[in-house]
Write a protein that holds these residues in place. Sequence first.
Motif, short mmCIF file in Angstrom:
data_model
loop_
_atom_site.label_atom_id
_atom_site.label_comp_id
_atom_site.label_asym_id
_atom_site.label_seq_id
_atom_site.Cartn_x
_atom_site.Cartn_y
_atom_site.Cartn_z
N GLY A 151 0.87 -1.18 0.03
CA GLY A 151 -0.08 -0.11 0.14
C GLY A 151 0.94 1.26 0.01
N ARG A 152 1.97 1.14 0.69
CA ARG A 152 2.77 2.31 0.94
C ARG A 152 4.14 2.39 -0.06
N GLN A 153 4.06 1.30 -0.82
CA GLN A 153 5.35 1.10 -1.67
C GLN A 153 6.47 1.41 -0.90
N GLY A 196 4.50 -3.39 14.40
CA GLY A 196 3.45 -2.75 15.04
C GLY A 196 3.32 -1.33 14.76
N ARG A 197 2.41 -0.69 15.37
CA ARG A 197 2.43 0.98 15.28
C ARG A 197 3.12 1.48 15.94
N GLY A 198 3.84 1.02 17.31
CA GLY A 198 4.44 1.59 18.14
C GLY A 198 5.67 1.98 17.70
N ASP A 199 6.37 3.15 18.29
CA ASP A 199 7.68 3.43 17.90
C ASP A 199 8.78 2.82 18.30
N GLU A 200 8.56 1.63 19.41
CA GLU A 200 9.47 0.95 19.67
C GLU A 200 9.83 -0.33 18.78
N CYS A 201 8.74 -0.46 18.01
CA CYS A 201 9.08 -1.64 17.06
C CYS A 201 9.80 -1.40 15.97
N ASP A 202 10.58 -2.46 15.50
CA ASP A 202 11.57 -2.55 14.40
C ASP A 202 11.02 -1.89 13.12
N ALA A 245 8.01 -0.16 12.40
CA ALA A 245 6.69 0.84 12.91
C ALA A 245 6.10 1.22 11.68
N ILE A 246 4.73 0.94 11.67
CA ILE A 246 3.70 1.44 10.72
C ILE A 246 2.55 2.08 11.45
N LEU A 300 -3.61 -1.61 13.63
CA LEU A 300 -2.46 -2.43 14.11
C LEU A 300 -2.46 -2.43 15.56
N SER A 301 -2.05 -3.25 16.25
CA SER A 301 -1.77 -3.46 17.67
C SER A 301 -0.44 -2.50 17.92
N ARG A 302 -0.17 -1.83 18.89
CA ARG A 302 1.14 -1.39 19.31
C ARG A 302 2.39 -2.18 19.03
N VAL A 303 2.33 -3.36 19.39
CA VAL A 303 3.24 -4.52 19.29
C VAL A 303 2.45 -5.56 18.75
N HIS A 304 2.19 -5.80 17.43
CA HIS A 304 1.40 -6.77 16.60
C HIS A 304 1.72 -8.04 16.52
#
Length: 132
Positions: free
Chosen positions: A8-10, A23-29, A31-32, A38-42
């Motif tokens: 979707g985002r190419q 996941g959507r959290g900043d701590e994820c490798d 991060a989306i 998305l869960s914070r850490v999905h």
Amino acid sequence: MFQLFDEGRQRTFSLTGLIKEIGRGDECDIAIAEDPSLSRVHARLDRQGEDWVLVDLESTNGTFVNGERVREARLKPGDLIELGDTRLRFLPAPVAGQAVQKKTTKVNMRPVDEEEKPRGIFSRVKTVLTKK
């Protein structure tokens, strides 16, 4: 080496190291933040030898591989991972933008004089080593 391609985002995410959290959290490798479903850490990707295994981390909306909900799945090239509204394709990473090509050695042939003709492999080695 593998990568995830966000259809979707190419954009691509290289898979290096042993563990990658998604996941959507900043701590994820990976991060989306743009995907609120998305869960914070999905989910997590674990490196097992040459393989990557996708593990759902009890996410609210689930983790899917090729349309099937999974708790854990060993990924194959081309697999489609769906997390929330995000679709990631598991693909081999290109090496320097090109496929790796094996190099070959060029061999030059020349006629051999009658005096140089070897009688066997060891006599040829002896002839080559003794001539200067």
